[in-house]
Design an enzyme around this catalytic site. Sequence first.
Site, PDB file in Angstrom:
ATOM      1  N   SER A  55      -1.061 -11.258   3.412  1.00  0.00           N
ATOM      2  CA  SER A  55      -0.064 -11.611   2.473  1.00  0.00           C
ATOM      3  C   SER A  55       0.489 -12.504   2.482  1.00  0.00           C
ATOM      4  O   SER A  55       1.204 -13.103   1.593  1.00  0.00           O
ATOM      5  CB  SER A  55       0.708 -10.266   2.331  1.00  0.00           C
ATOM      6  OG  SER A  55       0.263  -9.239   1.287  1.00  0.00           O
TER       7      SER A  55
ATOM      8  N   LYS B  73       0.018 -15.326  -0.119  1.00  0.00           N
ATOM      9  CA  LYS B  73       0.306 -15.187  -1.356  1.00  0.00           C
ATOM     10  C   LYS B  73       1.574 -16.231  -1.747  1.00  0.00           C
ATOM     11  O   LYS B  73       1.559 -16.699  -2.975  1.00  0.00           O
ATOM     12  CB  LYS B  73       0.852 -13.862  -1.786  1.00  0.00           C
ATOM     13  CG  LYS B  73      -0.023 -12.625  -1.516  1.00  0.00           C
ATOM     14  CD  LYS B  73       0.442 -11.401  -1.445  1.00  0.00           C
ATOM     15  CE  LYS B  73      -0.492 -10.212  -1.395  1.00  0.00           C
ATOM     16  NZ  LYS B  73      -0.010  -8.887  -1.197  1.00  0.00           N
TER      17      LYS B  73
ATOM     18  N   TYR C 232      -9.145 -14.282  -3.684  1.00  0.00           N
ATOM     19  CA  TYR C 232      -7.970 -13.627  -3.221  1.00  0.00           C
ATOM     20  C   TYR C 232      -8.294 -13.143  -2.004  1.00  0.00           C
ATOM     21  O   TYR C 232      -7.761 -13.093  -0.657  1.00  0.00           O
ATOM     22  CB  TYR C 232      -7.848 -12.515  -4.085  1.00  0.00           C
ATOM     23  CG  TYR C 232      -6.397 -11.302  -3.454  1.00  0.00           C
ATOM     24  CD1 TYR C 232      -5.265 -11.720  -3.176  1.00  0.00           C
ATOM     25  CD2 TYR C 232      -7.028 -10.031  -2.896  1.00  0.00           C
ATOM     26  CE1 TYR C 232      -4.292 -10.878  -2.734  1.00  0.00           C
ATOM     27  CE2 TYR C 232      -6.002  -9.428  -2.281  1.00  0.00           C
ATOM     28  CZ  TYR C 232      -4.805  -9.695  -2.076  1.00  0.00           C
ATOM     29  OH  TYR C 232      -3.843  -9.050  -1.532  1.00  0.00           O
TER      30      TYR C 232
ATOM     31  N   TYR D 219       7.860  -6.812   2.253  1.00  0.00           N
ATOM     32  CA  TYR D 219       7.355  -5.563   1.541  1.00  0.00           C
ATOM     33  C   TYR D 219       8.612  -4.681   1.333  1.00  0.00           C
ATOM     34  O   TYR D 219       9.552  -5.280   0.596  1.00  0.00           O
ATOM     35  CB  TYR D 219       6.249  -4.669   2.468  1.00  0.00           C
ATOM     36  CG  TYR D 219       5.034  -5.351   3.021  1.00  0.00           C
ATOM     37  CD1 TYR D 219       4.157  -5.676   2.167  1.00  0.00           C
ATOM     38  CD2 TYR D 219       5.211  -5.543   4.366  1.00  0.00           C
ATOM     39  CE1 TYR D 219       3.080  -6.490   2.499  1.00  0.00           C
ATOM     40  CE2 TYR D 219       3.913  -6.342   4.824  1.00  0.00           C
ATOM     41  CZ  TYR D 219       2.796  -6.721   3.859  1.00  0.00           C
ATOM     42  OH  TYR D 219       1.745  -7.304   4.151  1.00  0.00           O
TER      43      TYR D 219
ATOM     44  N   VAL E 278      -0.464  -8.122   6.673  1.00  0.00           N
ATOM     45  CA  VAL E 278      -0.999  -6.824   7.404  1.00  0.00           C
ATOM     46  C   VAL E 278      -1.850  -7.295   8.914  1.00  0.00           C
ATOM     47  O   VAL E 278      -2.159  -6.368   9.491  1.00  0.00           O
ATOM     48  CB  VAL E 278      -1.595  -5.847   6.566  1.00  0.00           C
ATOM     49  CG1 VAL E 278      -0.694  -5.235   5.636  1.00  0.00           C
ATOM     50  CG2 VAL E 278      -2.790  -6.492   5.867  1.00  0.00           C
TER      51      VAL E 278
HETATM   52  N1  GLU Z   1      -5.650  -8.574   2.130  1.00  0.00           N
HETATM   53  C1  GLU Z   1      -4.613  -7.575   2.346  1.00  0.00           C
HETATM   54  C2  GLU Z   1      -4.988  -6.549   0.944  1.00  0.00           C
HETATM   55  O1  GLU Z   1      -5.018  -6.893  -0.160  1.00  0.00           O
HETATM   56  C3  GLU Z   1      -3.155  -8.087   2.005  1.00  0.00           C
HETATM   57  C4  GLU Z   1      -2.163  -7.147   2.317  1.00  0.00           C
HETATM   58  C5  GLU Z   1      -1.099  -7.611   2.874  1.00  0.00           C
HETATM   59  O2  GLU Z   1      -1.012  -8.341   3.819  1.00  0.00           O
HETATM   60  O3  GLU Z   1       0.073  -7.112   2.461  1.00  0.00           O
HETATM   61  O4  GLU Z   1      -4.708  -5.412   0.959  1.00  0.00           O
END
Ligand code: GLU
Length: 305
Positions: free
Chosen positions: A61, A64, A189, A241, A259
Site C-alpha cells: 500500500s 498508493k 495495481y 489504515y 501489509v
Molecule cells: N496489495 C495489497 C492488497 O491490495 C495492498 C494492501 C495493503 O498493503 O494495504 O490487498
Amino acid sequence: MKDLLKGIIDKNIEVTEKGKVADYIPALAKANPRDLGACIIDMDGNIYTAGEYRKRFTIQSISKTIALMLAIMDNGEEEVFKKVGMEPTGDAFNSIYKLEVEEIAKPLNPMINAGAIAVTSLIKGRDSKEKIDRLLSLFRKISCNDNIVINEEVYLSEKETGNRNRAMGYLLKDMGIVDGNVEEALDVYFKQCSIEMDCIDIANMGLFLANDGTIPKTGEVVVDEHISRIIKTYMVTCGMYNSSGEFAIKVGIPAKSGVGGGILASVPHRMGIGIYGPALDKRGNSVAGLRVLQSLSKQLDLSIF
Ligand code: GLU
C-alpha cells in the site's frame, strides 16, 4: 543518532512477537516475523541505519502515495478528485461496502484499495506495460535507486488470489469510476504493490516528500510543492489504515504503511524514514514499526502538530 536508532530497534525487537505476517497474499507469508529494521536520512543526506534495514520487501500500500502523485501529474487534480474522495473511512483497507452505501458514489480516498485501483486506472500509457514502466521510473527516481524491480513471485501470488480487489475493480467499472480495461488497471495495481525496496529506498522517498517534491541530492523538482502536500496530507488522514487517528495523536508524522511490513514516513523539512517489520497488528500496520516511530517522534520531537 545512529546509537539512538539502534537502541530503539533493539528495544522493540521483542514487540514483533505481538504481530503476525500477512498471509492472505500467500507469498507474503514467507517473511521472517522477527525482522525489524529502519533507516533515517536527514536533509543534509546523512544516513542512519539499524537492524534489518537491508532486507527487501514489497511496498504494497505504500505504492498508493506515488501512484496518486503520478495520476495527478497526468490528469490534474480536478479529474482525479472526480473519481476519488478526500475523507478517511474508519474501515479496513480492503472494505467494499461503502462503495454501495455512500451517496457520493466514489471511493472515499486513494489510500484504501478501491480508491487506489481507481487512481491507478488514471495513470497514462498505451497499455499496462507502459503504465507500470512509467510508475516504476518515478519510484526509481525518487528513491534514488535505479535497481528497483517488481517481485514477480509476490505479483503473481496476488494476481492469482486478489479476488476482492478484482470484485472492486469491476464494481468501479460499473459505477463509471474506472473507464478503461479493468484487468489492465488491476494488473498495474498488483505490480505497483509488488515493487521491492529496502529501508534506505523508503527513507529516500520520505525525504523527497519532506523536501516538498524536490530530490535533495540532485535538486531536481519532480512535482510542485502543492502536489507533494496533497500526498502528505492523505498520509496523515488515511495513511495508517483505520489507526490513522491514533497514529496522528501518538506519532504525528505523515506516514503510509503496507501489509508487506513497510512504513514510509516523512517529517517535513527534516527527514525521511523507512521502517521494515513484517509482523503486523490486526489493522495491517507493522506492530513493532509503530513503536519505533512512536519512540523516534518522542525522542526527536518530530510531531508536526
Ligand atoms: N496489495 C495489497 C492488497 O491490495 C495492498 C494492501 C495493503 O498493503 O494495504 O490487498
